[in-house]
Write a protein that holds these residues in place. Structure first.
Motif, PDB file in Angstrom:
ATOM      1  N   GLN A 294       0.766  -1.261   0.114  1.00 50.13           N
ATOM      2  CA  GLN A 294       0.119  -0.087   0.088  1.00 50.13           C
ATOM      3  C   GLN A 294       0.707   1.304   0.018  1.00 50.13           C
ATOM      4  O   GLN A 294       0.500   2.313  -0.765  1.00 50.13           O
ATOM      5  CB  GLN A 294      -1.058  -0.070   1.242  1.00 50.13           C
ATOM      6  N   ARG A 295       1.932   1.256   0.720  1.00 46.52           N
ATOM      7  CA  ARG A 295       2.911   2.307   0.838  1.00 46.52           C
ATOM      8  C   ARG A 295       3.528   2.699  -0.523  1.00 46.52           C
ATOM      9  O   ARG A 295       3.700   3.657  -1.149  1.00 46.52           O
ATOM     10  CB  ARG A 295       3.915   2.285   1.852  1.00 46.52           C
ATOM     11  N   THR A 297       2.206   1.951  -3.527  1.00 48.86           N
ATOM     12  CA  THR A 297       1.246   2.432  -4.449  1.00 48.86           C
ATOM     13  C   THR A 297       1.220   3.880  -3.944  1.00 48.86           C
ATOM     14  O   THR A 297       1.199   4.639  -5.080  1.00 48.86           O
ATOM     15  CB  THR A 297      -0.127   1.782  -4.006  1.00 48.86           C
ATOM     16  N   THR A 298       1.052   4.536  -2.660  1.00 51.27           N
ATOM     17  CA  THR A 298       1.010   5.848  -2.137  1.00 51.27           C
ATOM     18  C   THR A 298       2.086   6.722  -2.926  1.00 51.27           C
ATOM     19  O   THR A 298       1.965   7.502  -3.172  1.00 51.27           O
ATOM     20  CB  THR A 298       0.990   5.702  -0.758  1.00 51.27           C
TER      21      THR A 298
END
Length: 374
Positions: A294-295, A297-298
């Motif tokens: 997720q990080r 992607t961020t």
């Protein structure tokens, strides 16, 4: 820990007993070992078992254990540090340090690393006499994702086993009648005198009448370990291959670290510190592997991460509080960085997640505005 297969046994006997016959022996459980005599041994030697965390170019970070055999030398398994971009380790309550691979033998799943600073812990001695089957041992190591050293008490059932390790046959392995969890690879099996009787490297279906669904541990014998240390201890460090996207001229400098001596905090600190040291070394791809999906992607993928850390240097990391529930941790930090915008200090709440046994860095939420360095 790596799974291994028996050479002849894997072909002739699906249950992986040490010998096959027309009649299978009765299945048995391990004979219990009295842990009491080991209490002072574990207390004395536990601080000399290292927790390793290595970064790679394109894959996930690798965690394992190690044996301190000199103030700046640690034995471990090849599959813990083989192909690593950067190797870090910590012992007991000490701060993590970087290490260089100075020797590696895939055929024996044995590697030796040299730390950038000396470790202030006792050195573990390798046995010089023959190990007898039936010897009781304590297997010490850091299972994946755990900050606390774990101990399993067991008996050595064989010192002449063979198995396929890293795709090749290895002879005269020490078999420890215990089921050890992944992450224990590279850790020692010590006797009641605290002498190393083997370095754990793999697991295999039970032998000697054990249920094949229950694994036992295989370990490299001390004589082989001693030969490797003697051959490699004076070697220069091997230079790891650079990853695609690494900075050609990374910012120089170390990273000062401060944190409360808390068992849980030590594990989170290790990941954060390695992230900072990787950023400081200009290692874009391997530092990117320390982030959660997720990080990543961020950050906009690896290119976005490269832009985030370009010309940035972490100079001081202070972990103020750390807490975790299940597979999620929250760490409150104060981070001092230097870069194109000058020197600044930022307090943040960083989330870490336990993914496949390794704590990875997730969301980073600023806690107030950044300030210029005083």
């Amino acid at each position: 820990m790596r799974r291994s297969t028996s050479g002849l046994g894997a072909v002739l006997c699906a249950t992986l007993f040490s010998g096959c016959s027309l009649f299978f022996p009765a299945l048995r459980s391990p004979t219990p070992v009295d842990a009491a005599p080991f209490a002072p041994v574990v207390e004395r030697t536990g601080g000399s078992v290292a927790k390793l965390l290595s970064t790679t170019c394109g894959g996930a970070p690798i965690a394992g254990s190690g044996i301190v055999v000199a103030p700046d030398l640690v034995l471990t398994a090849v599959h813990v540090v083989g192909g690593a971009r950067q190797v870090s380790l910590r012992v007991a309550d000490a701060a993590p340090v970087l290490a260089d691979v100075v020797g590696i033998d895939p055929a024996k799943d044995t590697a030796l690393v040299r730390t950038e600073t000396a470790l202030d812990v006792p050195v573990l001695g390798l046995a010089t006499d023959a190990t007898a089957p039936g010897t009781t041992v304590a297997a010490l190591g850091y299972p994946l994702g755990e900050s606390v050293l774990r101990t399993e008490f067991a008996r050595i059932t064989s010192v002449t086993d063979s198995a396929i390790v890293n795709g090749g046959p290895v002879q005269d392995l020490v078999t420890v009648d215990a089921t050890l969890r992944p992450g224990s690879s590279g850790g020692p099996a010590v006797d009641v005198q605290g002498t190393v009787r083997g370095m754990v490297v793999a697991a295999i279906g039970g032998r000697g009448g054990r249920d094949s669904a229950q694994t036992v541990a295989l370990a490299i014998p001390p004589a082989s370990l001693a030969r490797s240390v003697a051959e490699w201890r004076d070697r220069s460090a091997a230079t790891p291959a650079a990853c695609t996207g690494d900075a050609s001229s990374p910012p120089a400098g170390g990273l000062r670290l401060a944190w409360a001596t808390d068992a849980d905090a030590a594990e989170f600190v290790h990941t954060l510190w390695l992230l900072g040291r990787s950023i400081n070394a200009g290692q874009v791809q391997s530092s990117y592997q320390l982030l959660t999906s997720q990080r990543r992607t961020t950050e906009g993928g690896q290119d976005g991460w490269a832009a985030t850390v370009a010309a940035q240097r972490w100079t001081e990391l202070e972990v103020l509080t750390a807490a975790h529930t299940g597979n999620t941790a929250t760490v409150h930090v104060r981070l001092r960085t230097e870069g194109d915008g000058g020197c600044r200090v930022q307090a943040s709440d960083i989330t870490l997640e336990l993914v496949s046994g390794t704590w990875l860095v997730g969301a980073d939420e600023p806690a107030g505005d950044a300030t210029a360095c005083g």
